[in-house]
Design a protein around this motif. Structure first.
Motif, mmCIF file in Angstrom:
data_model
loop_
_atom_site.group_PDB
_atom_site.id
_atom_site.type_symbol
_atom_site.label_atom_id
_atom_site.label_comp_id
_atom_site.label_asym_id
_atom_site.label_seq_id
_atom_site.Cartn_x
_atom_site.Cartn_y
_atom_site.Cartn_z
ATOM 1 N N PRO A 177 0.918 -1.179 -0.108
ATOM 2 C CA PRO A 177 -0.058 -0.008 0.038
ATOM 3 C C PRO A 177 1.032 1.342 -0.060
ATOM 4 N N VAL A 178 1.653 1.428 -1.054
ATOM 5 C CA VAL A 178 2.655 2.404 -1.117
ATOM 6 C C VAL A 178 2.924 2.778 -2.379
ATOM 7 N N PHE A 179 3.005 4.163 -2.655
ATOM 8 C CA PHE A 179 3.279 4.612 -4.282
ATOM 9 C C PHE A 179 4.090 5.617 -4.337
ATOM 10 N N ALA A 180 4.762 5.677 -5.429
ATOM 11 C CA ALA A 180 5.867 6.731 -5.638
ATOM 12 C C ALA A 180 5.371 7.496 -6.760
ATOM 13 N N LEU A 181 5.516 8.877 -6.890
ATOM 14 C CA LEU A 181 5.285 9.613 -8.027
ATOM 15 C C LEU A 181 6.446 10.694 -8.180
ATOM 16 N N THR A 182 6.267 11.349 -9.356
ATOM 17 C CA THR A 182 7.339 12.505 -9.768
ATOM 18 C C THR A 182 6.404 13.460 -10.564
ATOM 19 N N THR A 183 6.987 14.923 -10.729
ATOM 20 C CA THR A 183 6.255 15.711 -11.393
ATOM 21 C C THR A 183 6.539 15.470 -12.901
ATOM 22 N N THR A 184 5.449 15.817 -13.616
ATOM 23 C CA THR A 184 5.487 15.736 -15.209
ATOM 24 C C THR A 184 6.604 16.540 -15.810
ATOM 25 N N PRO A 185 7.099 16.097 -17.001
ATOM 26 C CA PRO A 185 8.095 16.883 -17.733
ATOM 27 C C PRO A 185 7.704 18.337 -17.809
ATOM 28 N N GLU A 186 6.410 18.671 -17.844
ATOM 29 C CA GLU A 186 5.605 20.233 -18.139
ATOM 30 C C GLU A 186 5.938 21.127 -16.966
ATOM 31 N N VAL A 187 6.113 20.462 -15.697
ATOM 32 C CA VAL A 187 6.322 21.033 -14.292
ATOM 33 C C VAL A 187 7.535 21.611 -14.404
ATOM 34 N N LYS A 188 7.756 23.114 -14.383
ATOM 35 C CA LYS A 188 9.173 23.591 -14.507
ATOM 36 C C LYS A 188 9.260 24.500 -13.438
ATOM 37 N N ALA A 189 7.952 24.869 -12.412
ATOM 38 C CA ALA A 189 8.216 25.791 -11.470
ATOM 39 C C ALA A 189 8.795 25.089 -9.881
ATOM 40 N N TYR A 190 8.359 24.143 -9.673
ATOM 41 C CA TYR A 190 8.701 23.535 -8.995
ATOM 42 C C TYR A 190 9.264 22.175 -8.770
ATOM 43 N N ASP A 191 9.667 21.223 -7.787
ATOM 44 C CA ASP A 191 10.008 19.951 -7.728
ATOM 45 C C ASP A 191 9.519 19.197 -6.665
ATOM 46 N N VAL A 192 9.599 17.892 -6.620
ATOM 47 C CA VAL A 192 9.296 17.083 -5.549
ATOM 48 C C VAL A 192 9.757 17.565 -3.918
ATOM 49 N N PHE A 193 11.162 18.102 -4.227
ATOM 50 C CA PHE A 193 11.495 18.749 -2.825
ATOM 51 C C PHE A 193 10.722 19.756 -2.470
ATOM 52 N N ASP A 194 10.454 20.704 -3.134
ATOM 53 C CA ASP A 194 9.452 21.817 -2.880
ATOM 54 C C ASP A 194 8.081 21.207 -2.452
ATOM 55 N N VAL A 195 7.528 20.126 -3.100
ATOM 56 C CA VAL A 195 6.348 19.814 -2.539
ATOM 57 C C VAL A 195 6.466 19.107 -0.990
ATOM 58 N N SER A 196 7.435 18.353 -0.855
ATOM 59 C CA SER A 196 7.776 17.832 0.595
ATOM 60 C C SER A 196 7.927 18.917 1.340
ATOM 61 N N ARG A 197 8.599 20.026 1.010
ATOM 62 C CA ARG A 197 8.754 21.083 2.098
ATOM 63 C C ARG A 197 7.668 21.636 2.423
ATOM 64 N N ARG A 198 6.779 21.941 1.493
ATOM 65 C CA ARG A 198 5.519 22.760 1.763
ATOM 66 C C ARG A 198 4.565 21.711 2.337
ATOM 67 N N LEU A 199 4.327 20.809 2.300
ATOM 68 C CA LEU A 199 3.587 19.584 3.119
ATOM 69 C C LEU A 199 3.860 19.616 4.553
ATOM 70 N N ARG A 200 5.271 19.531 4.540
ATOM 71 C CA ARG A 200 5.600 19.608 6.129
ATOM 72 C C ARG A 200 5.013 20.746 6.789
ATOM 73 N N GLU A 201 5.030 21.912 6.112
ATOM 74 C CA GLU A 201 4.451 23.045 6.795
ATOM 75 C C GLU A 201 2.947 22.658 7.297
ATOM 76 N N ARG A 202 2.336 21.915 6.796
ATOM 77 C CA ARG A 202 1.073 21.698 7.127
ATOM 78 C C ARG A 202 0.970 20.097 8.081
ATOM 79 N N GLY A 203 2.143 19.752 8.494
ATOM 80 C CA GLY A 203 2.321 18.640 9.302
ATOM 81 C C GLY A 203 2.619 17.348 8.763
ATOM 82 N N TRP A 204 2.473 17.303 7.453
ATOM 83 C CA TRP A 204 2.493 16.161 6.542
ATOM 84 C C TRP A 204 4.020 15.809 6.502
#
Length: 474
Positions: A384-411
């Motif tokens: 019950p585990v999955f991995a994902l990455t950003t699509t090639p079209e996403v240039k403004a942010y990366d997965v590390f930005d997503v992780s950092r911003r979710l941490r601000e919400r406690g995740w």
């Protein structure tokens, strides 16, 4: 586990700082009592504290830890029933090694081994040997030691003078296997990732084997993406190798997570002792075994797979105790909790719990994939585990930005890069386990939807040091 090196250095806190570090109410009877300064943090205090004061000081500091229930990085169990907690509290003072003093605890351990042998389709569960450990990492070390000792016995004329043993595995193995190879002087031979294959290739593994190979490790549930490695195909490739060369290479299945998922959700998947080449299996009781941290299991097909000379028979406290472990003293509480959970759930209960986790993982993966910003590597339909990455079209942010911003919400959602030959790929990984409900999954989705407009508005991804962008092993 970090290697701590004492204090963080720098200047010592001033007396005024230490005075203000302590809430005056912590002086229980009188806020103006002589206890006017918090105790030192990197040396023993001169005298004792009242228990309530010591508790409050430690409790308040621990508030800065993340919330374990929102930690989607860890596979480790973060919720158990209150009754399990009571049992663990009643057994935390029992030393698991003292089998004469605590014979019923030892009997519960024996029953757990027998239950796992039956669950994993051992040819004769009554002769299967096994033991509890502090976790799957210790279990892997023990399994690796048994493989090496069996190989050295077969090569007594060459080892250690002219032969160096090796262990074949995928580059996606958990870090404990790298530790094993380092600690026990075994050459690691790793099958790299290629393209969209993120785990071991059976034929590539067989091609790395030679007369010095002590075994091949197959992973039932990769920590990188949650996928099962093809254990049956691996055994078939090694069967073919033996037919061509005479090399008889055993397989150890690292089922840290999957060995407590596949028997209930994928009963037709052949990966366990039904395959004659599988000599040993390990799992984490504290992952999908549904017990709080501190218990793992290692089982061998028969006594012949576990060399007798590795089993210590200790005359201790009046009894003869056969033991095979890296640790001597450890609490019996987790073993008792494992037996409680086996009784509490049974096969149908485990199936229901793991199916719920898989259903939540698959639904969450589908919802994240539908946002348009992410590409799914796996979908939560094995672990019950999955991995994902950003699509090639996403240039403004990366997965590390997503992780950092979710941490601000406690995740706590880890972002990490893959190993050779896919260091170019950075992903997020989400672990769904018991206690992570569909309601929590919806809250995670809501928070991510709120964050995406801000992430999309960035001019570019925030830069991170290369040392931070490393593979995440948990």
């Amino acid at each position: 586990m970090p290697l701590h090196k004492g204090s963080h250095g720098g200047t010592a806190p001033s007396d005024e700082h230490r005075r203000l570090a302590l809430n005056p109410f912590f002086a229980e009877a009188d806020p103006t009592a002589p206890m006017i300064s918090a105790p030192p943090t990197h040396q023993l205090p001169d005298g004792p504290l009242p228990p309530a004061t010591a508790y409050r000081l430690v409790h308040d500091e621990l508030m800065l830890d993340g919330n374990s229930r929102l930690n989607l990085a860890t596979f480790v169990t973060t919720w158990m029933e209150p009754q399990a907690g009571v049992l663990m509290g009643e057994c935390r003072d029992k030393n698991m090694i003292d089998k004469d003093e605590y014979p019923r605890t030892a009997e519960l351990e024996r029953r757990c081994v027998a239950m796992l042998a039956d669950l994993w389709n051992a040819p004769d569960p009554t002769t299967t040997v096994g033991c509890s450990t502090t976790g799957s990492s210790e279990a892997c070390m023990l399994a690796g030691m048994a493989l090496k000792r069996r190989w050295s016995a077969r090569n007594a004329d060459r080892y250690p003078a002219t032969a160096r043993p090796n262990l074949v595995m995928g580059v996606n193995v958990q870090v404990c296997w790298e530790k094993f190879c380092t600690f026990w002087e075994v050459e690691p031979r790793q099958v790299p990732m290629e393209g969209e294959r993120f785990h071991l290739d059976p034929q590539a593994a067989a091609d790395l084997c030679d007369e010095n190979t002590i075994g091949v490790v197959g992973i039932l549930g990769s920590t990188f993406d949650g996928s099962y490695e093809p254990i049956a195909e691996l055994c078939a490739a090694l069967d073919d190798l033996q037919e061509r060369t005479g090399l008889d290479i055993p397989v150890h299945v690292d089922g840290a997570s999957g060995a407590m998922v596949a028997p209930f959700l994928d009963p037709d998947l052949v990966w366990d002792f039904r395959l004659p080449r599988v000599s040993s299996i390990n799992t984490s009781g504290h992952k999908y075994g549904l017990v709080y941290p501190g218990v793992g299991w290692a089982l061998w097909r028969s006594p012949s797979e576990l060399p007798e000379e590795l089993v210590f028979r200790v005359n201790y406290l009046g009894g003869d105790m056969p033991t095979f472990a890296l640790n001597f003293s450890r609490p019996g509480a987790q073993v008792v909790a494992q037996y409680y959970t086996f009784l509490r759930l049974g096969r149908e209960g485990y199936r229901a719990v793991q199916q719920a986790s898989r259903d939540i993982a698959r639904r969450l993966a589908t919802e994240l994939g539908s946002l348009g910003d992410f590409r799914l590597l796996t979908r939560g339909d094995e672990l019950p585990v999955f991995a994902l990455t950003t699509t090639p079209e996403v240039k403004a942010y990366d997965v590390f930005d997503v992780s950092r911003r979710l941490r601000e919400r406690g995740w706590l959602v880890p972002a990490y890069t893959f190993p050779a030959n896919r260091q170019d790929l950075s992903v997020l990984r989400v672990v769904c386990r018991n206690g992570f409900s569909s309601d929590l999954a919806e809250l995670l989705l809501d928070d991510l939807r709120r964050l995406l407009p801000e992430l999309r508005a960035q001019s570019h991804p925030l830069k991170r040091a290369a040392s931070v962008q490393t593979a995440f092993h948990h």
